[in-house]
Scaffold this active site. Structure first.
Site, PDB file in Angstrom:
ATOM      1  N   GLY A 149       1.732  -8.493  -1.390  1.00  0.00           N
ATOM      2  CA  GLY A 149       2.381  -7.324  -0.840  1.00  0.00           C
ATOM      3  C   GLY A 149       2.162  -6.113  -1.730  1.00  0.00           C
ATOM      4  N   CYS A 150       2.422  -4.926  -1.177  1.00  0.00           N
ATOM      5  CA  CYS A 150       2.161  -3.695  -1.919  1.00  0.00           C
ATOM      6  C   CYS A 150       3.170  -3.485  -3.049  1.00  0.00           C
ATOM      7  CB  CYS A 150       2.150  -2.502  -0.973  1.00  0.00           C
ATOM      8  SG  CYS A 150       3.564  -2.412   0.167  1.00  0.00           S
ATOM      9  N   TYR A 151       4.460  -3.575  -2.747  1.00  0.00           N
ATOM     10  CA  TYR A 151       5.451  -3.469  -3.814  1.00  0.00           C
ATOM     11  C   TYR A 151       5.226  -4.525  -4.907  1.00  0.00           C
ATOM     12  CZ  TYR A 151       8.512  -0.216  -1.172  1.00  0.00           C
ATOM     13  OH  TYR A 151       9.057   0.860  -0.503  1.00  0.00           O
ATOM     14  N   THR A 153       2.527  -5.977  -5.914  1.00  0.00           N
ATOM     15  CA  THR A 153       1.361  -5.663  -6.738  1.00  0.00           C
ATOM     16  C   THR A 153       1.718  -4.674  -7.837  1.00  0.00           C
ATOM     17  OG1 THR A 153      -0.225  -6.116  -4.960  1.00  0.00           O
ATOM     18  CG2 THR A 153      -0.950  -4.627  -6.707  1.00  0.00           C
TER      19      THR A 153
END
Length: 346
Positions: A149-151, A153
């Protein structure tokens, strides 16, 4: 040439994959699917791709894609990828899932947080969490990747050197993260209407965001013990970018220079992680449109805490760029291939 297909090509992550792969010297895009725009040319739906993609969007047909593709990117909501991944794995194809279905070691944790019964636990058990800077050796041998996921990472890369070296108290970690509106996807949602989010700034899913167990899973592996995190996401009225400000109590007295040296050494071989000098804290504009994660930090000697600032482009390093980085590793390419370009500024 690597023959690639994208299932869910007209969401933001799908479009970003096409932007990146259209300049990749070792990839040919041979199949793009869309439920909404099937039978239309991709560049008529997204004129920004004119001159780069003449592909016609297809109805999803996993058998046909398996016959044509070496690797499939699934850019689908959670719970939807499982049957696709099952079909592709049975056909011996490599799969990179940009959803949440293959990120978890514990299926029960996934089912609890996502309220979905996992249909392919055997495949989940052999999937690899696709954060190259942490799991490169596993990714090299993998055929199923759960793209992070982006958060997560931004937070995992921001904390990895500290946790790997036992330098912070694992029950004191706080991550205060802000994301641009594209993180919510391309579907219609009142929260992302212009009049709702413009000139507004809000926290959401406090204490219950679905990325929390994913973050804790990977941080605990790094620390070698359980890590509990307080994670609060915020929506910022901009298109792209994530900035995470992370706080943790230090186990001993360290200076800012000592920790910066630790980070520089930890990431010395990592092209896509840039550690900024003392007193310089990264901004979302510094990574816009790129696969970089930029990190800055300081020690607050008054409180005994370290404060880390970590920034990424949520659609690139937080999704599609990282997926391409994983693909490069899986096929024995230099992981920078197709991704080694300067961020857009301003």
């Amino acid at each position: 040439m690597i023959k690639a297909g994208i299932i869910g090509a007209t969401g933001y992550t799908g479009v970003e994959l096409i932007r990146i792969l259209s300049r990749h010297p070792e990839v040919e895009l041979v199949g793009l699917t869309s439920q909404t725009y099937s039978q239309q040319r991709f560049d008529s739906v997204f004129p920004s791709t004119g001159g780069f993609s003449e592909a016609v969007l297809e109805v999803q047909d996993t058998q046909s894609l398996a016959e044509r593709c070496d690797v499939i990117f699934t850019a689908l909501p959670h719970g939807v990828s499982m049957e696709v991944v099952q079909d592709m794995a049975a056909a011996g194809k490599k799969v990179i899932d940009l959803g949440a279905d293959y990120r978890f070691d514990d299926i029960k944790t996934y089912e609890e947080w996502y309220k979905v019964t996992h249909k392919t636990p055997d495949l989940a058990a052999r999937s690899v969490y696709g954060l190259p800077e942490i799991n490169r050796k596993l990714i090299l041998e993998a055929d199923i990747i759960g793209n992070p996921g982006c958060y997560p990472t931004s937070i995992i890369l921001g904390l990895a050197p500290l946790l790997k070296n036992g330098m912070v108290k694992t029950d004191t970690v706080i991550a205060d993260s802000k994301s641009g509106v594209s993180g919510g996807g391309r579907g219609l949602n009142l929260a992302f209407h212009y009049a709702e989010c413009n000139e507004n700034f809000k926290a959401y899913n406090i204490g219950g965001h679905r990325h929390t167990p994913e973050i804790e899973q990977e941080l605990s592996k790094l620390a070698g013990t359980g890590v509990t995190i307080s994670f609060t996401p915020h929506l910022v009225p901009m298109t792209r970018g994530i900035l995470s400000t992370i706080y943790a109590s230090l186990v001993n007295s360290y200076s800012t220079d000592e920790l910066l040296e630790l980070y520089k050494n930890f990431y010395s071989e990592e092209f896509f992680v840039r550690v900024h000098p003392r007193g310089q804290y990264p901004q979302t504009k510094w990574v816009y449109g790129s696969n970089f994660c930029d990190i800055g930090l300081t020690v607050d000697s008054r409180t005994g805490r370290v404060v880390v600032v970590s920034t990424i482009d949520n659609l690139v390093k937080g999704a599609s760029g990282q997926a391409v980085q994983n693909m490069n590793l899986m096929f024995g390419l230099n992981e920078k291939t197709g991704l080694d370009y300067v961020p857009v500024f301003p």
